[in-house]
Design a protein around this motif. Structure first.
Motif, PDB file in Angstrom:
ATOM      1  N   SER A  53       0.807  -1.217   0.000  1.00 56.28           N
ATOM      2  CA  SER A  53       0.000   0.000   0.000  1.00 56.28           C
ATOM      3  C   SER A  53       0.838   1.264   0.000  1.00 56.28           C
ATOM      4  O   SER A  53       0.302   2.363  -0.097  1.00 56.28           O
ATOM      5  CB  SER A  53      -0.932   0.014   1.201  1.00 56.28           C
ATOM      6  OG  SER A  53      -0.183   0.124   2.392  1.00 56.28           O
ATOM      7  N   ARG A  54       2.144   1.123   0.062  1.00 56.79           N
ATOM      8  CA  ARG A  54       3.027   2.291   0.083  1.00 56.79           C
ATOM      9  C   ARG A  54       3.043   2.954  -1.305  1.00 56.79           C
ATOM     10  O   ARG A  54       3.108   2.294  -2.323  1.00 56.79           O
ATOM     11  CB  ARG A  54       4.442   1.890   0.456  1.00 56.79           C
ATOM     12  CG  ARG A  54       5.383   3.045   0.561  1.00 56.79           C
ATOM     13  CD  ARG A  54       6.802   2.565   0.865  1.00 56.79           C
ATOM     14  NE  ARG A  54       7.720   3.657   0.803  1.00 56.79           N
ATOM     15  CZ  ARG A  54       8.260   4.134  -0.319  1.00 56.79           C
ATOM     16  NH1 ARG A  54       7.957   3.578  -1.448  1.00 56.79           N
ATOM     17  NH2 ARG A  54       9.102   5.145  -0.297  1.00 56.79           N
ATOM     18  N   ILE A  55       2.975   4.281  -1.301  1.00 60.99           N
ATOM     19  CA  ILE A  55       3.020   5.058  -2.533  1.00 60.99           C
ATOM     20  C   ILE A  55       4.212   6.003  -2.442  1.00 60.99           C
ATOM     21  O   ILE A  55       4.390   6.694  -1.434  1.00 60.99           O
ATOM     22  CB  ILE A  55       1.716   5.865  -2.717  1.00 60.99           C
ATOM     23  CG1 ILE A  55       0.531   4.918  -2.860  1.00 60.99           C
ATOM     24  CG2 ILE A  55       1.824   6.781  -3.911  1.00 60.99           C
ATOM     25  CD1 ILE A  55      -0.798   5.621  -2.892  1.00 60.99           C
ATOM     26  N   GLY A  58       3.803   9.655  -1.286  1.00 62.19           N
ATOM     27  CA  GLY A  58       2.485   9.748  -0.663  1.00 62.19           C
ATOM     28  C   GLY A  58       2.590  10.127   0.802  1.00 62.19           C
ATOM     29  O   GLY A  58       3.585   9.847   1.455  1.00 62.19           O
ATOM     30  N   SER A 116      -1.658   8.317   0.633  1.00 59.34           N
ATOM     31  CA  SER A 116      -1.681   6.856   0.708  1.00 59.34           C
ATOM     32  C   SER A 116      -3.098   6.392   0.980  1.00 59.34           C
ATOM     33  O   SER A 116      -3.881   7.093   1.622  1.00 59.34           O
ATOM     34  CB  SER A 116      -0.769   6.371   1.836  1.00 59.34           C
ATOM     35  OG  SER A 116       0.555   6.723   1.570  1.00 59.34           O
ATOM     36  N   ASN A 117      -3.401   5.207   0.492  1.00 55.65           N
ATOM     37  CA  ASN A 117      -4.714   4.628   0.732  1.00 55.65           C
ATOM     38  C   ASN A 117      -4.753   4.092   2.169  1.00 55.65           C
ATOM     39  O   ASN A 117      -3.947   3.240   2.533  1.00 55.65           O
ATOM     40  CB  ASN A 117      -4.966   3.494  -0.259  1.00 55.65           C
ATOM     41  CG  ASN A 117      -6.356   2.936  -0.155  1.00 55.65           C
ATOM     42  OD1 ASN A 117      -7.153   3.368   0.657  1.00 55.65           O
ATOM     43  ND2 ASN A 117      -6.639   1.956  -0.995  1.00 55.65           N
TER      44      ASN A 117
END
Length: 180
Positions: A53-55, A58, A116-117
Motif C-alpha cells: 500500500s506504500r506510494i 504519498g 496513501s490509501n
C-alpha cells in the motif's frame, strides 16, 4: 540485477521472516515456540500488505493545503462571500453561494498532494488485534496442556496419549477375556 534485488529489499525481508516463521512453526516441538513461529509468520504477512500500500511521495491521508479547501476547509472564504451577498440582498447572496459551491465542486476533483490509501493500514490494524487475541488463546491452551500433561513438548504429549490409549486398550481386552 543487483539493483532489482536492492530496490525490493522490503520484500526479501518479508520472505525471510515468512520462512523463519514457517520453519519455527513446523520444526519446533515446544508449543510456545510454535506460537512464536505463527506470530512471526503473521507479522510478515502484515508487513507485506503494508508494503503493497506504500506510494512513492504519498503522505498520510489527512487533507491539507489546497486539498483541504476542496474538502471541508476554506469555507471561511465561502462564508464571507455568503455574508457579503446576504447584506447586499437575497438574490445577490444566492448568486454568491452558488459561485462558491461551483468553486468547491471544481476543487474537489483535483488534488495537489498524493495520499496513501488508508484501507490496507486499517485492515492490517484489525489483523494485528486478531493476531494478539489468537496468541492469547493459544497461550491459554498451552497453560491448560501444561496442567494436564506436565509438559509443553508436543512429542511428550503424544507419547503420553499413546501410553494412555494402550493402557485403556489393555484394560478393555482383559475385561473381555474375563467376561468370556
Amino acid at each position: 540485477m543487483l539493483e532489482f534485488v536492492l530496490e525490493r529489499g522490503n520484500y526479501w525481508a518479508i520472505i525471510g521472516l515468512m520462512m523463519i516463521g514457517l520453519y519455527t512453526l513446523f520444526a519446533a516441538t515446544n508449543f510456545i515456540k510454535k506460537l512464536v513461529g505463527l506470530s512471526i509468520f503473521q507479522t510478515s504477512i502484515i508487513l507485506f500488505y503494508i508494503s503493497l500500500s506504500r506510494i512513492d511521495g504519498g503522505t498520510a491521508p489527512i487533507l491539507y493545503g489546497k486539498d483541504a479547501k476542496g474538502h471541508g476547509g476554506g469555507h471561511d472564504e465561502a462564508n464571507a462571500a455568503y455574508g457579503a451577498g446576504e447584506a447586499a440582498g437575497r438574490g445577490v447572496a444566492d448568486a454568491a453561494h452558488g459561485a462558491s459551491d461551483a468553486a468547491h465542486a471544481g476543487a474537489s476533483h483535483g488534488m495537489e498532494h498524493i495520499y496513501s490509501n488508508p484501507l490496507p493500514h486499517v485492515l492490517m490494524l484489525t489483523a494485528i488485534v486478531v493476531g494478539v487475541a489468537t496468541l492469547a488463546v493459544g497461550l491459554a491452551i498451552v497453560v491448560r496442556i501444561r496442567e494436564a500433561y506436565g509438559t509443553i513438548e508436543s512429542d511428550e504429549v503424544r507419547t503420553t496419549d499413546l501410553e494412555v490409549a494402550r493402557a485403556e486398550y489393555a484394560v478393555d481386552k482383559s475385561e473381555e477375556a474375563s467376561a468370556a
